[in-house]
Design a protein around this motif. Structure first.
Motif, short mmCIF file in Angstrom:
data_model
loop_
_atom_site.label_atom_id
_atom_site.label_comp_id
_atom_site.label_asym_id
_atom_site.label_seq_id
_atom_site.Cartn_x
_atom_site.Cartn_y
_atom_site.Cartn_z
N ILE A 273 4.19 16.94 23.71
CA ILE A 273 3.17 16.11 23.08
C ILE A 273 3.25 16.21 21.57
CG2 ILE A 273 0.71 15.66 22.91
CD1 ILE A 273 1.96 14.97 25.59
N SER A 274 3.40 17.42 21.08
CA SER A 274 3.43 17.59 19.63
C SER A 274 4.66 16.94 19.02
CB SER A 274 3.40 19.09 19.28
OG SER A 274 4.51 19.75 19.84
N SER A 275 5.77 16.94 19.76
CA SER A 275 6.99 16.31 19.22
C SER A 275 6.88 14.80 19.23
CB SER A 275 8.21 16.75 20.03
OG SER A 275 8.11 16.30 21.38
N VAL A 276 6.20 14.25 20.27
CA VAL A 276 6.07 12.80 20.36
C VAL A 276 5.13 12.29 19.29
CG1 VAL A 276 5.19 10.94 21.83
CG2 VAL A 276 6.67 12.67 22.79
N THR A 277 4.04 13.01 19.04
CA THR A 277 3.06 12.56 18.08
C THR A 277 3.45 12.83 16.64
OG1 THR A 277 1.90 14.66 18.35
CG2 THR A 277 1.16 12.82 19.71
N SER A 278 4.56 13.47 16.42
CA SER A 278 5.02 13.72 15.06
C SER A 278 5.71 12.47 14.52
CB SER A 278 5.99 14.91 15.04
OG SER A 278 6.49 15.11 13.75
N GLN A 279 5.03 11.75 13.66
CA GLN A 279 5.57 10.49 13.15
C GLN A 279 6.81 10.70 12.29
OE1 GLN A 279 4.50 7.51 14.06
NE2 GLN A 279 2.95 8.43 15.35
N SER A 280 6.83 11.77 11.51
CA SER A 280 7.99 12.01 10.65
C SER A 280 9.24 12.27 11.45
CB SER A 280 7.70 13.18 9.70
OG SER A 280 7.42 14.36 10.44
N VAL A 281 9.11 13.05 12.54
CA VAL A 281 10.26 13.33 13.39
C VAL A 281 10.74 12.06 14.08
CG1 VAL A 281 11.06 14.61 15.41
CG2 VAL A 281 9.63 15.74 13.71
N ASN A 282 9.80 11.27 14.60
CA ASN A 282 10.16 10.02 15.25
C ASN A 282 10.86 9.07 14.28
OD1 ASN A 282 9.02 10.81 17.68
ND2 ASN A 282 7.00 10.06 17.14
N LEU A 283 10.35 9.01 13.06
CA LEU A 283 10.95 8.13 12.06
C LEU A 283 12.36 8.60 11.72
CD1 LEU A 283 10.05 5.67 10.30
CD2 LEU A 283 9.60 7.32 8.48
N MET A 284 12.55 9.90 11.62
CA MET A 284 13.87 10.43 11.29
C MET A 284 14.86 10.17 12.42
SD MET A 284 14.93 14.34 10.34
CE MET A 284 14.50 14.90 12.00
N ILE A 285 14.42 10.36 13.66
CA ILE A 285 15.31 10.14 14.80
C ILE A 285 15.72 8.68 14.87
CG2 ILE A 285 15.43 10.15 17.32
CD1 ILE A 285 13.68 12.63 17.29
N ARG A 286 14.75 7.77 14.70
CA ARG A 286 15.08 6.35 14.73
C ARG A 286 16.02 5.97 13.60
NH1 ARG A 286 10.29 2.91 14.16
NH2 ARG A 286 9.01 4.73 13.72
N GLY A 287 15.79 6.56 12.42
CA GLY A 287 16.68 6.27 11.29
C GLY A 287 18.10 6.73 11.55
N VAL A 288 18.26 7.91 12.14
CA VAL A 288 19.60 8.43 12.44
C VAL A 288 20.30 7.55 13.48
CG1 VAL A 288 20.87 10.37 13.44
CG2 VAL A 288 19.05 10.79 11.78
N VAL A 289 19.55 7.17 14.53
CA VAL A 289 20.13 6.30 15.56
C VAL A 289 20.56 4.97 14.97
CG1 VAL A 289 19.62 5.04 17.68
CG2 VAL A 289 18.86 7.41 17.44
N LEU A 290 19.71 4.36 14.15
CA LEU A 290 20.05 3.09 13.51
C LEU A 290 21.24 3.23 12.58
CD1 LEU A 290 16.41 1.90 12.78
CD2 LEU A 290 18.04 0.73 14.27
N PHE A 291 21.33 4.36 11.88
CA PHE A 291 22.46 4.59 10.97
C PHE A 291 23.78 4.58 11.74
CE2 PHE A 291 25.51 7.52 9.07
CZ PHE A 291 25.63 7.00 7.79
N PHE A 292 23.84 5.31 12.84
CA PHE A 292 25.09 5.39 13.59
C PHE A 292 25.40 4.07 14.29
CE2 PHE A 292 24.38 10.00 13.22
CZ PHE A 292 25.65 10.37 12.80
N ILE A 293 24.37 3.33 14.70
CA ILE A 293 24.62 2.00 15.26
C ILE A 293 25.24 1.09 14.20
CG2 ILE A 293 23.51 -0.08 16.14
CD1 ILE A 293 21.51 1.69 17.58
N GLY A 294 24.71 1.14 12.98
CA GLY A 294 25.28 0.34 11.90
C GLY A 294 26.70 0.73 11.57
#
Length: 232
Positions: free
Chosen positions: A18-39
Motif C-alpha cells: 500500500i505504501s509503495s502504491v500510494t507513493s506518487q514520487s515512486v510511481n512517477l519515477m517508475i513511469r518515467g523510466v518505463v517511458l524512457f526505455f520505450i522511447g
C-alpha cells in the motif's frame, strides 16, 4: 458496552504494498523510466526501418546498423518520450477531463504499430513530390489521433510537440549536427512535423495507459486496506 470501551482506535497500519502504491514520487519515477526505455527502443527500431527499408533478409551487419545513428539520438528520444508520456495525464488532470477513449493496452499497441507504419511510409512510399507525401502522412497522423485519442488536449499537445520538435530539428541541421537528403522545408523534410505529431500522440497514449494502470492498482490497494482484518 465493555467491549466498546476497551476498543481504542489505534493507528492504522499500511503494508509495504500500500505504501509503495500510494507513493506518487515512486510511481512517477517508475513511469518515467518505463517511458524512457520505450522511447529509446522505438528510436532504434525506427532508425533501423529508415536505414534498412530495402532489406528483406537480415544480413550479418543489420544488427550493427541499429546503432549507426549518433549516440545522442536514442537518449534524446527517450527523454522526450518520458516528458511527453508524463505530461499528457498531468494535463488531463489539470483540465479535469480524464481521457477514457479506448483505454486498453490492445489499443495502445495498435497505436504504436500505426505510428511505426507511418514512420516507415515516410521512407518507403514514392510520390511525384514531397508535398503529396506530406499531405498523405498528415492525413494518416490525424487519422491516428482520431482513432486512438480524440481529445482536444491530445490534439493541442500533439501540434505543440510537432512545432517545437521541428524547430529544434531545424536548428540542429542548421548548425551541421546532421542533415536530411533532399530537404524541402527549410533544412528538413516537409513531412517531419507529421511524424512528430504522430509520435506525440503515441507516447501520450502510452503515458495515459501507464497512469491509469497505476490508478487501478491504487484502488485495488485501498480496497485491500479496507477489507483487511488489521484495520478497524
Amino acid at each position: 458496552m465493555v467491549e466498546e470501551e476497551t476498543e481504542s482506535p489505534g493507528p492504522k497500519k499500511c503494508g509495504p504494498y500500500i505504501s509503495s502504491v500510494t507513493s506518487q514520487s515512486v510511481n512517477l519515477m517508475i513511469r518515467g523510466v518505463v517511458l524512457f526505455f520505450i522511447g529509446v527502443f522505438l528510436a532504434l527500431v525506427l532508425n533501423l526501418l529508415q536505414i534498412q527499408r530495402n532489406v528483406t533478409l537480415f544480413p550479418p551487419d543489420v544488427i550493427a546498423s541499429i546503432f549507426s545513428s549518433a549516440w545522442w539520438v536514442p537518449p534524446c528520444c527517450g527523454t522526450a518520450s518520458a516528458v511527453i508520456g508524463l505530461l499528457y495525464p498531468c494535463i488531463d488532470r489539470h483540465l479535469g477531463e480524464p481521457h477514457k477513449f479506448n483505454r486498453e493496452w490492445s489499443n495502445v499497441m495498435r497505436c504504436v504499430a500505426v505510428f511505426v507504419g507511418i514512420n516507415h511510409a515516410s521512407a518507403k512510399l514514392d510520390f511525384d513530390n514531397n508535398i503529396q507525401l506530406s499531405l498523405t502522412l498528415a492525413a494518416l497522423s490525424v487519422g491516428l489521433w482520431w482513432t486512438f485519442d480524440r481529445s482536444r488536449s491530445g490534439f493541442g499537445l500533439g501540434v505543440g510537440i510537432a512545432f517545437l520538435a521541428t524547430v529544434v530539428t531545424q536548428l540542429l541541421v542548421y548548425n551541421g549536427v546532421y542533415q536530411y537528403t533532399s530537404p524541402d522545408f527549410l533544412y528538413v523534410r516537409s513531412w517531419l512535423p507529421c511524424i512528430f505529431f504522430a509520435g506525440g500522440i503515441t507516447m501520450g497514449n502510452i503515458g495515459r495507459q501507464l497512469a491509469m494502470v497505476n490508478m487501478q492498482r491504487l484502488l485495488m490497494g485501498l480496497s485491500f486496506l479496507k477489507c483487511s482484518p488489521f484495520v478497524k
